[in-house]
Each structure stands twice: as structure tokens, then as C-alpha cells.
Design a protein around this motif. Sequence first.
Motif, PDB file in Angstrom:
ATOM      1  N   GLU A  75      -6.995  -4.161  -0.773  1.00  0.00           N
ATOM      2  CA  GLU A  75      -6.707  -4.549  -2.155  1.00  0.00           C
ATOM      3  C   GLU A  75      -7.536  -3.774  -3.165  1.00  0.00           C
ATOM      4  O   GLU A  75      -7.214  -3.802  -4.357  1.00  0.00           O
ATOM      5  N   CYS A 118      -5.708   1.532  -6.295  1.00  0.00           N
ATOM      6  CA  CYS A 118      -4.916   0.328  -6.017  1.00  0.00           C
ATOM      7  C   CYS A 118      -4.876  -0.599  -7.233  1.00  0.00           C
ATOM      8  O   CYS A 118      -5.884  -0.799  -7.917  1.00  0.00           O
ATOM      9  N   ARG A 162      -4.039  -4.440  -8.047  1.00  0.00           N
ATOM     10  CA  ARG A 162      -3.880  -5.736  -7.380  1.00  0.00           C
ATOM     11  C   ARG A 162      -3.262  -6.740  -8.344  1.00  0.00           C
ATOM     12  O   ARG A 162      -3.761  -6.948  -9.444  1.00  0.00           O
ATOM     13  N   VAL A 168      -0.200  -5.329  -3.910  1.00  0.00           N
ATOM     14  CA  VAL A 168      -1.036  -4.159  -4.120  1.00  0.00           C
ATOM     15  C   VAL A 168      -0.138  -2.932  -4.206  1.00  0.00           C
ATOM     16  O   VAL A 168       0.652  -2.657  -3.306  1.00  0.00           O
ATOM     17  N   THR A 169      -0.260  -2.213  -5.297  1.00  0.00           N
ATOM     18  CA  THR A 169       0.555  -1.010  -5.498  1.00  0.00           C
ATOM     19  C   THR A 169      -0.309   0.128  -6.030  1.00  0.00           C
ATOM     20  O   THR A 169      -1.413  -0.094  -6.537  1.00  0.00           O
ATOM     21  N   CYS A 214      -1.817   2.656  -4.535  1.00  0.00           N
ATOM     22  CA  CYS A 214      -2.981   3.147  -3.803  1.00  0.00           C
ATOM     23  C   CYS A 214      -2.804   4.633  -3.473  1.00  0.00           C
ATOM     24  O   CYS A 214      -1.778   5.039  -2.917  1.00  0.00           O
ATOM     25  N   SER A 273      -4.277   4.732   1.678  1.00  0.00           N
ATOM     26  CA  SER A 273      -4.101   3.434   2.326  1.00  0.00           C
ATOM     27  C   SER A 273      -5.404   2.949   2.945  1.00  0.00           C
ATOM     28  O   SER A 273      -6.266   3.743   3.330  1.00  0.00           O
TER      29      SER A 273
END
Length: 218
Positions: A109, A114, A116, A135-136, A138, A141
Motif C-alpha cells: 500500500e 502508490c 491508497r 491501491v493504484t 504503483c 509492485s
Amino acid sequence: MGRCTGRCSLICLCALQLLSAFERQIFDFLGFQWAPILGNFLHIIVVILGLFGTIQYRPRYIMVYTVWTALWVTWNVFIICFYLEVGGLSKDTDLMTFNISVHRSWWREHGPGCVRRVLPPSAHGMMDDYTYVSVTGCSLSFQYMEVIHSAVQILLSLVGFVFACYVISISMEEEDTFDFIGGLDTHSYYQDHIELKPVKPVEISNAIDFEMRLLDLT
């Protein structure tokens, strides 16, 4: 000279390992990753032991550190396989938390880039479920962040293993040399005393004969 260089290098490397271990421990605590937390704790203790042994010239402590580095490399290889899902492993299981909670890696997160977001409760069943977090964006990963951390630990451990073996070999060579020189000195000292013992009565007898001749002349 070689011993001093090896010891100084190992001391610096142990200090670097401690810093990296403390950094990793902090993020594992934030993610409630109990298995890595326990491993990091043992790693910190053994590295401190190896550092103490290097400073105080204790080869046995360095040997313990050397054995642990091999185990530490194995553990970090397992973590890499876990997050890359090698051999049937799954990063979505609760293995790292001992099945105590559903927490995942802190980097999931809070990784680089990232974003959140907490989804509305009405869209899902339970408030405390992890699926409420979205969560987008990033840039890297979370599993790759964990892999990078483990790879750094493996690299440091391999270098530490090499330097520890070098310091141990130098220490053992110096101990063997010291024992050889000490044994040689003792042997020569013993021989000198053996050779001097028969000389003393000869000198005394010669002195007595010389005095008797002087008395006869007078």
C-alpha cells in the motif's frame, strides 16, 4: 597488514548489515510480517556477535557468524521464491504472518508512486477486510520491493561470508606460527642447558689441577 585489512572490511560490512537489518525490521513491523520479524531479530543478534568477535579477536564467534550467513542466504532465497510465487508458493497467503492476521507487506500500500484509497463500506461485506483498500499507480509492485530487500541481504551475506572465512584463516595461520616459534625456542633452550652441564665440572677440575701445580712449585 592482511589481517588488519580483512578485519576492518568485516567490521564495516557488519555495520552495514546491521543498518540494513534494522531498516527491514521497521517495515516488517509495519506490515505485521511476523516470520521475517523473527528472522531479522536472529540476524541482528548474530551480526552483533560476529562484530564483537572481529573486534575482540574471537574466531569462534566469527565461525558462528559464518554459519549463520549461509542460513540467512537460504532464508532470503525462500522469501524471493515466495513473493515471485516459485514452486507453488503464493504471495497472497498468510504464511509470513503465521496465519495470525490477513496483513500483507507494508510495501503493498505504500510502495513508490502508490495511491491508497479506502472504498466505501457499502460496496463490500466487512469493514476490516483488506479488500476495502484500493491501491493504484504503483511504479514498482510490492513483491519486487521485497525481492530487492532480500537480494541486498543475500549480497551482503555472501560478501560477509568471504571476509569472515578470510579473517578466520588468517587468525588460524598466526596461531600456528606462534605455536611453532614457541616450541622451537623451548627446544633450543632445553638443548643449550643439556650441552652446558658437562662443561662445568671440566672447568672446575682444570682449576684445581692448576692450583696444585702452583703449590708443588712453591
